[in-house]
Design a protein around this motif. Structure first.
Motif, mmCIF file in Angstrom:
data_model
loop_
_atom_site.group_PDB
_atom_site.id
_atom_site.type_symbol
_atom_site.label_atom_id
_atom_site.label_comp_id
_atom_site.label_asym_id
_atom_site.label_seq_id
_atom_site.Cartn_x
_atom_site.Cartn_y
_atom_site.Cartn_z
ATOM 1 N N LEU A 123 -2.568 11.886 21.787
ATOM 2 C CA LEU A 123 -1.656 12.877 22.349
ATOM 3 C C LEU A 123 -0.917 12.337 23.572
ATOM 4 N N LEU A 124 0.324 12.755 23.726
ATOM 5 C CA LEU A 124 1.086 12.463 24.934
ATOM 6 C C LEU A 124 0.566 13.333 26.075
ATOM 7 N N PRO A 125 0.784 12.942 27.315
ATOM 8 C CA PRO A 125 0.377 13.794 28.438
ATOM 9 C C PRO A 125 1.034 15.169 28.349
ATOM 10 N N VAL A 230 5.612 25.375 24.009
ATOM 11 C CA VAL A 230 6.678 24.593 24.637
ATOM 12 C C VAL A 230 6.401 23.119 24.327
ATOM 13 N N PRO A 231 7.184 22.499 23.444
ATOM 14 C CA PRO A 231 6.919 21.110 23.035
ATOM 15 C C PRO A 231 6.843 20.128 24.190
ATOM 16 N N GLU A 232 7.587 20.375 25.252
ATOM 17 C CA GLU A 232 7.599 19.447 26.376
ATOM 18 C C GLU A 232 6.296 19.482 27.176
ATOM 19 N N GLU A 233 5.559 20.595 27.105
ATOM 20 C CA GLU A 233 4.366 20.768 27.946
ATOM 21 C C GLU A 233 3.076 20.939 27.150
ATOM 22 N N ASP A 234 3.160 21.489 25.950
ATOM 23 C CA ASP A 234 1.960 21.844 25.197
ATOM 24 C C ASP A 234 1.560 20.768 24.201
ATOM 25 N N ARG A 255 9.038 23.928 15.355
ATOM 26 C CA ARG A 255 9.222 24.285 16.759
ATOM 27 C C ARG A 255 9.568 23.057 17.611
ATOM 28 N N GLY A 256 9.693 21.886 16.982
ATOM 29 C CA GLY A 256 10.086 20.684 17.700
ATOM 30 C C GLY A 256 8.954 19.767 18.094
ATOM 31 N N PHE A 257 7.739 20.018 17.584
ATOM 32 C CA PHE A 257 6.598 19.150 17.878
ATOM 33 C C PHE A 257 6.567 17.972 16.911
ATOM 34 N N GLU A 258 6.089 16.830 17.394
ATOM 35 C CA GLU A 258 5.939 15.647 16.551
ATOM 36 C C GLU A 258 4.469 15.267 16.464
ATOM 37 N N GLN A 267 2.784 15.088 20.022
ATOM 38 C CA GLN A 267 2.572 16.395 20.645
ATOM 39 C C GLN A 267 1.542 17.246 19.919
ATOM 40 N N PHE A 268 1.172 16.867 18.690
ATOM 41 C CA PHE A 268 0.073 17.544 18.010
ATOM 42 C C PHE A 268 -0.621 16.554 17.081
#
Length: 276
Positions: A123-125, A230-234, A255-258, A267-268
């Motif tokens: 996962l990304l931060p 929120v893809p940028e934070e979650d 929703r824009g998650f990768e 992101q997930f």
């Protein structure tokens, strides 16, 4: 056809053979959550290491003496002296139909190479970590939610467990207590753990499938952050039935998650070993 109980389904220790792939461990505790769900603990080899969220092969000898192994996620934290696993009982299942009879002191096979993608390395931060699970898919999250490093990476850790019956909410008391008595978690870390149990076929304080909780916002009610993904934070982890994983993966991508992997964080993440 279900297995008869005229003979013990657990062979004696002499039937177990150590190899380069498996070791022979000993069951130290069995907990029956209900008629269909149990957890077991076993001895842990001194050299056994794993990342929180990974799975390993466990099993019993077949009639021909060769190991019958299945993948199980570790439910124990990576620092625990014993290894813990959560299992359903499938009466005609080659392994679980026999594992349901296992007792303290019995031998069991343990693989030697843990692996998996339900790990923070994939996962990304981010700010919030959502662990979405159905049934025994909760197991890897019981490992992760007790890992202090997870709380150093995320401001909130949200464990979501969807089951059919209230009795299926394994580890409910521990999670409702915010992991009271955990030897490594600080009080502020425990307070940042949020538990969201939901039941689909019986009355309960939260009812409905996870997707319904996402759509109407109930999933986010206890969070201090946005009341939506929120893809940028979650960051999101998925573990459960194949249908659940595929549906939620598609929803997150919309929703824009990768999706992430060990060699390319995203992101997930899902555990592809159980998806097929």
């Amino acid at each position: 056809m279900t297995e008869t109980t005229t003979a013990s389904p657990i062979p004696p220790r002499e039937a177990f053979e150590e190899s380069g792939a498996v070791s022979v461990e000993t069951i130290t505790h069995v907990h029956q959550w209900n008629d269909d769900l149990f957890s077991l603990k076993m001895t842990r080899p001194a050299s056994f290491r794993f990342r929180s969220g990974e799975f390993i092969m466990i099993g019993l000898p077949k009639e021909d003496g060769k190991p019958l192994l299945r993948a199980y996620s570790m439910a124990s934290p990576s620092y625990a002296e014993e290894l813990e696993f959560l299992s359903i009982i499938v009466q005609d299942g080659p392994l679980t139909s026999r594992l349901q009879h296992i007792k303290e002191g019995y031998p069991i096979y343990l693989g030697k190479k843990p692996t998996g993608t339900l790990v923070t390395d994939a996962l990304l931060p981010g700010k919030r970590l959502f662990m979405l699970s159905t049934g025994t898919g909760l197991a890897p999250f019981m490992s992760l939610v007790r890992d202090p490093e997870v709380y150093e990476m995320f401001e909130e850790v949200i464990v979501v467990h969807s089951v059919r019956r209230v009795a299926d909410l394994a580890y409910r008391e521990l999670l409702e207590s915010k992991l009271e008595g955990d030897p490594l978690l600080e009080d502020d870390q425990r307070e940042r753990m949020i538990y969201v149990p939901t039941v689909t076929r019986e009355p309960f304080r939260t009812q409905g499938r996870i997707q319904a909780l996402i759509d109407d916002g109930r999933l986010f009610e206890q969070s201090k952050g946005p009341q939506r993904f929120v893809p940028e934070e979650d960051r999101v982890m998925l573990c459960g039935s194949m249908a659940m994983i595929k549906d939620h993966a598609a929803d997150l991508e919309a929703r824009g998650f990768e999706e992430g992997a060990n060699n390319k964080p995203g992101q997930f993440v899902i555990e592809r070993a159980f998806v097929g």
